[in-house]
Structures are given as structure tokens and as C-alpha cells.
Design a protein around this motif. Structure first.
Motif, PDB file in Angstrom:
ATOM      1  N   GLY A 158      27.736  40.499  28.559  1.00 24.44           N
ATOM      2  CA  GLY A 158      26.363  40.067  28.385  1.00 24.44           C
ATOM      3  C   GLY A 158      25.699  39.794  29.722  1.00 24.44           C
ATOM      4  O   GLY A 158      26.338  39.470  30.716  1.00 24.44           O
TER       5      GLY A 158
ATOM      6  N   ASP B 100      38.167  46.409  15.338  1.00 20.40           N
ATOM      7  CA  ASP B 100      37.098  46.536  16.318  1.00 20.40           C
ATOM      8  C   ASP B 100      37.104  45.524  17.448  1.00 20.40           C
ATOM      9  O   ASP B 100      36.265  45.604  18.346  1.00 20.40           O
ATOM     10  N   LYS B 101      38.019  44.568  17.448  1.00 18.10           N
ATOM     11  CA  LYS B 101      37.955  43.542  18.490  1.00 18.10           C
ATOM     12  C   LYS B 101      39.308  42.864  18.660  1.00 18.10           C
ATOM     13  O   LYS B 101      40.053  42.670  17.696  1.00 18.10           O
TER      14      LYS B 101
ATOM     15  N   GLY C 238      30.690  44.088  29.881  1.00 13.10           N
ATOM     16  CA  GLY C 238      30.863  43.913  28.447  1.00 13.10           C
ATOM     17  C   GLY C 238      30.706  42.497  27.968  1.00 13.10           C
ATOM     18  O   GLY C 238      31.004  42.200  26.817  1.00 13.10           O
TER      19      GLY C 238
ATOM     20  N   ILE D 172      38.167  49.842  25.392  1.00  7.74           N
ATOM     21  CA  ILE D 172      37.198  50.366  24.446  1.00  7.74           C
ATOM     22  C   ILE D 172      37.842  51.501  23.680  1.00  7.74           C
ATOM     23  O   ILE D 172      38.609  52.287  24.234  1.00  7.74           O
TER      24      ILE D 172
ATOM     25  N   ARG E 239      31.778  41.920  24.420  1.00  9.36           N
ATOM     26  CA  ARG E 239      30.587  42.197  23.635  1.00  9.36           C
ATOM     27  C   ARG E 239      30.830  43.404  22.729  1.00  9.36           C
ATOM     28  O   ARG E 239      31.469  44.375  23.117  1.00  9.36           O
ATOM     29  N   GLY E 240      30.298  43.337  21.505  1.00  8.78           N
ATOM     30  CA  GLY E 240      30.377  44.465  20.590  1.00  8.78           C
ATOM     31  C   GLY E 240      31.803  44.783  20.170  1.00  8.78           C
ATOM     32  O   GLY E 240      32.651  43.896  20.060  1.00  8.78           O
ATOM     33  N   LYS E 241      32.063  46.064  19.951  1.00  8.98           N
ATOM     34  CA  LYS E 241      33.375  46.506  19.484  1.00  8.98           C
ATOM     35  C   LYS E 241      34.272  46.813  20.674  1.00  8.98           C
ATOM     36  O   LYS E 241      34.636  47.966  20.944  1.00  8.98           O
ATOM     37  N   GLU E 242      34.639  45.757  21.392  1.00 11.10           N
ATOM     38  CA  GLU E 242      35.514  45.896  22.548  1.00 11.10           C
ATOM     39  C   GLU E 242      36.686  44.935  22.434  1.00 11.10           C
ATOM     40  O   GLU E 242      36.608  43.912  21.748  1.00 11.10           O
TER      41      GLU E 242
END
Length: 657
Positions: A138, A57-58, A136, A100, A78-81
Motif C-alpha cells: 500500500g 489467495d493469501k 504490495g 504472487i 495487498r490483494g491476492k499475494e
């Protein structure tokens, strides 16, 4: 996070001989994420930067001090990037591109955004994004706003502080007019430099950062190239494929910013390497055409200065523009130091004292060395998959043969380690695409996994593949179910006739177009195969024009019309020949696949069942056009290897020679 064992100063260990393990390596060894995906040295030589996967995921960017190997900066989305790529644009500043995971595709894809960060992790800024509020990274990150477009870096302009050139592709049009902008990597401010003279055009920049060429095509896929003066001004058409009768593969400018290195199409065979004077519009041949097209450049110590042209006839081959140039001599020395592998410098420090060297082969997934040009010594930095022992991997043997109509075909036969290449069970592995795509000699984890179980693997560049000249690729148009299939069958017969493969133990497995071939070839050659595996395959050609994301764009519709229209789509569809496929079949698909919707596999399954041949079935609900997560790929390959073992492996009855 980056482990302490990633960077190790050590020599390359070479085993005394091939050792065959009592048990083959576990599947996990071949599907595990790379320790890192790329490493680059900063222009001043003080830092390394590396992209480091963190599971499915990252992927993060880690910057290390070269002397202490301590992390000085870390950047993550940020997140799954993921961070897809990066470049040093100064001694302290990097530009990164995120990606992504799109459920429709097998792996993450670039978002078309750009971000910048310092080597110590400070001053992170959104440079170009379609997302508001920092994209991505924030909302607290400085941003230059959002725009409905994609961008990528064209030129790094090292002599212009904090300035780079980017190509911008606007959204909302099926025929976008792209443009070049100058972008400040500190402030995010940008100004337009020039717009393309037509749709779908890419730009070529000289060493000084002048946008000189626009390379585009018409809706009929006819190439048109425009030139622009160094001082700027209007575009002038200097190459029209329809009038010239040949296509050009523009590789890049030479140092004088007037001459361009190109692969020029020939009436037959691969492209030849030419020097193109874009002022006089004249060509001079540098080298005769070989087996494969010139495909890329190696750049030297001076920014943007090419010194070698690479092609891939079987193993990688270099043509040195000046054999006595310092970088040419260095690369030849590397070839002697790493025999049987491809070793080349990927980047140099600004002063030319250090080079980062990449070493790769059919058995080595990739290692990086720091090379000191003064002492001529190489220090091992890291391997992308250090758990792989190259000595225990299979060899990829280049092959060549004649098709039934006399066409020259090339490819690779992967031979298991420690096994005599004689009467082996064979897995035919046709590549996807199919047009413009080809197989290479380099390390291929999937082929290695299959070979580790004792199978030979046939990887053929059938007509329609890229890299062997325009005519070879065009020869596959409207021949998906015809001559392209004959090429694969001819290669299987060649391997059997040469005594390399056991004619009674042949299976075919492929993904996407390769999945199409995995069902179409047994339909055309019912007695050739013992089993077939179709993975996210195309099985109903008329459906390509009705469903899936290929037909949703003008470019995709034109592509389908060019490569399929005019052929008998019904006769070329495996779904209509299920009655001719009596061997065991395994169908694999991702439910989220919008490239080749799962409807293709569902129709193929129904047709096989109607013919009395109920296929093995595997569907992953969260996967797309190819499986991405390690969990899904572990399940796929566990079932695939079991399927092969039951039909052509240790649990199958071998035929007589």
C-alpha cells in the motif's frame, strides 16, 4: 487468521496399532492447505513467527508471544499475494519475502522483493521492490523506491545492528551481473559491497559477513569459482571445472572462514564430502562418497556455525563434523526419541537455551517441538497437518535395483497402510524436471492419496535425476526417450518379479516430464500398462524449441541444447507414437500454462484420436503448469482416482499372479 488450536502444549499421541478405516480418507484431507508453512523462534526466545495460509489467495505472517501464545503482530500483503518466507534479523525485526501466483505455474512464486516489520506489527517498510509506492503493502507504507531487479537475503549479520547482506539480480539482461549490497532493515538504505566477476554468479559469505566466493558458470555450463580476500579487493579464479575435471557443490564456510565444505564430483558415483582450503586451493576428504551427494548443512547455536552435513541416500543421513559437539549429541538424542523419523533442530535462541525442532517422516507431514536444552524436554508446538494420522499413512520403502545396463537405480515404493506388500496394483509416478530433480523419502501428499486407495506407488530416481553424482545426471542428457525410459520400465519389471506388484494392474501417471514419461513409456512398452495419465506433459519435443517460456531465455535455450539436442526429437516424441498406445489415456492440462503450453496436450489428443484411442480430457482454464486451487485439485484427483479404479482398481479385473 491463526486459530486457537494451532499451538498446543501436549505430548505426541501414538496409536497402539494400525487401524484401517472402512472408508479411505476423503480427498480433501490430502489437498487441504497446511495450517502453517513454517515456524521460527526469535533470537531472544520471546516470540514465534509463522506463515499461515488463508485459502488459495493469501498467506500472512503471524507473530505470537511464546509464553501466552497470543498474536502480537500480523503482516499481510495487498490483494491476492502471499508471504513466502521470513527471517528474524534481530530480537524484534523480521524481513519477509512475498510471492504472487503466476498463471503460468502451479503455485505462487517469489517476487524478488523484501519487506521488514517489527514483532508487534509496527514499522512496516518496503526494503526492495520493483513496484512504486510501497509495493504490495500500500502507498502509505514507507518505501525506498523501486528497481528493476530481484533480491534475496544472503546473510543476517547479527553483530551489526539492523544490517543484512542481499544479493541483487538486475533485469533486462540475458546474462545478468549480480551484486551484493549491505542493507539497513530500518531505513532501507543500501550500499554496494561487490559485483560478480561474471554472469549468473551466486555468492558465498563467511560467518563474519565477508563475501568470499562467487560461484558461476560459462554459457557452456562450465563451472567457475572465484575467491575474494577477507579485506575485499579483486576476484581471483580458483576453480575452473574444465581444467580441474570435476564440479563442486559449495555447501558453506566452516568457522575459520578459510575452509569451505563442498561436495566434490567423482569419476563415478555420488559426490564425496571435502574440506576445501580456499587460500591454498587444496582439498582434504572428510568422508568417502556414498550413494547420494552431500546436500546441505545443519547450523548450531553460534550463528553460521555448521555442525552436520545432510545427504539423502534413502532416508536422511547426517555426517557430524564433530561428533562430540553439543548440537551433535542433541541431534543424536532426538533420533532416539523419534525413531523412524527425521528430527533435527531448525534454530536456536541466541543463548542456546532453547531449540526449535522439526520432526518429519514418510508418514508424518511435519511437527514442531520446543526443546529445552537444560531439562532435555520437548514440548509439542504444532503440526503442519494435524488432521493427518501418521499411523494410518502409507510407508515409503527405499528400493534399489540394477538397470539393464548395470546402472544402480534408487527410489521408493509406497505401500498402503495395513496391506501386505504382495501382488498389489501399481501406480508408477515418475517425477518432473527431469534433471537435477529427485524424489525423497519424506511425506508426499499425492503418493499418500493414491496409496490410500490401495495402490502401491513407484517413485524411481531414474538416470538424469539429481542427488546421485554429476555423472548420473549427465547420463540422462539426450536420453529422454531412451535410457531414462528403460530405467522406468526396468523398475516396473523389478517390482513384478519381486512379487510386489500385479503385472496385470499397472498404470503410469506423471506431471511435466513425468507426463512425458507417462505417454512415452507405454509407447515403448505396449504390454506393460493398463492405463496412462499425462498431466501438463511434454509430448512434442520439437515444440519445446518453438513455444513456451523455456526457450525464451538464453539459459533456457542452452538447457534445451544441452539435454535434448543431438537426440532424435521426432522419435523421442510421444505424439509420433500414438498408434502404439492402445490403452486408456487421460490427459490433463492448464490453459494458462506457458512452461509447457497446452498445445502439447492438444496435439497428443489429436494423434490418439487419429489412432482410434479417444483420451479422457480435463482442462482448467484458469490454471497453469500444474493445478493450484483446492477446487481445481479436487476435480483433478476425483477424476484421477475414478480413472485408476476403472482400469486397475476395484472395478477392474485383476490378472492371475
Amino acid at each position: 487468521m491463526m486459530g486457537k488450536g494451532l499451538f498446543i502444549a501436549a505430548g505426541l499421541a501414538v496409536s497402539a496399532g494400525v487401524v484401517i478405516a472402512a472408508e479411505p480418507p476423503p480427498i480433501e484431507q490430502f489437498i487441504k492447505r497446511d495450517t502453517f508453512t513454517n515456524i521460527k523462534i526469535s533470537p531472544d526466545g520471546r516470540h514465534y513467527a509463522a506463515t499461515v495460509p488463508q485459502g488459495d489467495d493469501k498467506t500472512v505472517l503471524a507473530v505470537l508471544d511464546r509464553q501466552t501464545l497470543k498474536i502480537t503482530g500480523l503482516m499481510q500483503m495487498r490483494g491476492k499475494e502471499h508471504i513466502a518466507g521470513f527471517e528474524w534479523v534481530s530480537d524484534e525485526r523480521l524481513v519477509v519475502t512475498p510471492m504472487i501466483r503466476d498463471g503460468a505455474l502451479a503455485k505462487p512464486v517469489p517476487t524478488g522483493e523484501l519487506y521488514a516489520v517489527n514483532a508487534d506489527g509496527s514499522e512496516t517498510r518496503t526494503l526492495f521492490s520493483f513496484r512504486k509506492g510501497g509495493g504490495g503493502l500500500g502507498s502509505n507504507i514507507r518505501s525506498s523506491g523501486s528497481e528493476a531487479a530481484s533480491a534475496h537475503v544472503l546473510h543476517y549479520m547479527p553483530d551489526r545492528n539492523n544490517q543484512i547482506l542481499i544479493q541483487v539480480v538486475p533485469w533486462g539482461s540475458e546474462a545478468p551481473i549480480n551484486e551484493v549490497r549491505r542493507l539497513n532493515v530500518r531505513t532501507g538504505a543500501s550500499t554496494r559491497v561487490v559485483r560478480a566477476p561474471g554472469p549468473f554468479a551466486d555468492f558465498v559469505v563467511d560467518r563474519q559477513g565477508n563475501v568470499r566466493l562467487s560461484v558461476g558458470s560459462t554459457s557452456a555450463h562450465v563451472q567457475k569459482i572465484h575467491r575474494r580476500p577477507v579485506s575485499g579487493g579483486d576476484w581471483v579464479l580458483i576453480h575452473d571445472e574444465a581444467a580441474a575435471g570435476f564440479r563442486l557443490n559449495v555447501l558453506g564456510f566452516e568457522d575459520d572462514s578459510r575452509h569451505v565444505l563442498v561436495g566434490r564430483g567423482q569419476a563415478q558415483g555420488a559426490d564425496a564430502l571435502y574440506r576445501w582450503d580456499i587460500e591454498d586451493n587444496t582439498f582434504s576428504r572428510i568422508s568417502e562418497p556414498g550413494v547420494a551427494d552431500p546436500s546441505g548443512l545443519l547450523y548450531g547455536i553460534e550463528f553460521g556455525s555448521p555442525y552436520a552435513v545432510i545427504s539423502h541416500p534413502d532416508r536422511p543421513v547426517l555426517h557430524y563434523l564433530d561428533p562430540e559437539r553439543r548440537e551433535s549429541r542433541l541431534t543424536r538424542s532426538l533420533a532416539e526419541a523419534f525413531p523412524g523419523q527425521f528430527a533435527y533442530p531448525t534454530s536456536f535462541t541466541r543463548d542456546g537455551s532453547l531449540a526449535l525442532v522439526h520432526v518429519i517422516s514418510d508418514r508424518n507431514p511435519g511437527e514442531f517441538y520446543l526443546f529445552d536444552l537444560a531439562t532435555m524436554r520437548a514440548t509439542y508446538i504444532a503440526g503442519t497437518r494435524e488432521w493427518i494420522d501418521p499411523e494410518k499413512m502409507a510407508t515409503s520403502r527405499p528400493i534399489s535395483l540394477k538397470a539393464r545396463d548395470g546402472t544402480d537405480l534408487h527410489g521408493y515404493l509406497v505401500i498402503p497402510a495395513g496391506v501386505e506388500a504382495r501382488n498389489l496394483p501399481l501406480v508408477v509416478l515418475p517425477h518432473g524436471g527431469p534433471h537435477g530433480i529427485r524424489d525423497y523419502w519424506m511425506f508426499d501428499p499425492e503418493s499418500q492419496l493414491i496409496a490410500s486407495r490401495g495402490y502401491a506407488v513407484l517413485r524411481l530416481n531414474f538416470r538424469g535425476s539429481g542427488g546421485y553424482g554429476r555423472q548420473f545426471e549427465v547420463a540422462g542428457y539426450r536420453q529422454w526417450g531412451g535410457a531414462m525410459q528403460d530405467d522406468v520400465a526396468d523398475a516396473v519389471r523389478w517390482a513384478v518379479a519381486e512379487g510386489l506388484a500385479d503385472r496385470g494392474r499397472v498404470c503410469i501417471y506423471g506431471g511435466s516430464y513425468g507426463g512425458y514419461t507417462a505417454l512415452m513409456n507405454p509407447a515403448r512398452n505396449p504390454d506393460m500398462y493398463k492405463c496412462a495419465v499425462g498431466y501438463v506433459g511434454v509430448y512434442d519435443l520439437p515444440l519445446m524449441f518453438q513455444d513456451g517460456n523455456v526457450r525464451r531465455t538464453q539459459f533456457g535455450r542452452e538447457y534445451l541444447g544441452m539435454v535434448l539436442s543431438g537426440s532424435d526429437l521426432q522419435d523421442f516424441s510421444p505424439v509420433n507414437h500414438a498408434s502404439r498406445i492402445s490403452i486408456p489415456v487421460f490427459l490433463i492440462h492448464g490453459a494458462q500454462d506457458s512452461q509447457v503450453p497446452i498445445t502439447h496436450s492438444e496435439r497428443m489428443r489429436a494423434a490418439l484420436r487419429k489412432a482410434g484411442n479417444d483420451p479422457q480430457w480435463l482442462v482448467e482454464r484458469a490454471e497453469g503448469h500444474g493445478f493450484y486451487t483446492e477446487r481445481a485439485r479436487l476435480g483433478l484427483y476425483t477424476q484421477l482416482l475414478d480413472f485408476l479404479d476403472r482400469h486397475i482398481g476395484t472395478r477392474a479385473t485383476a490378472s492371475s499372479p
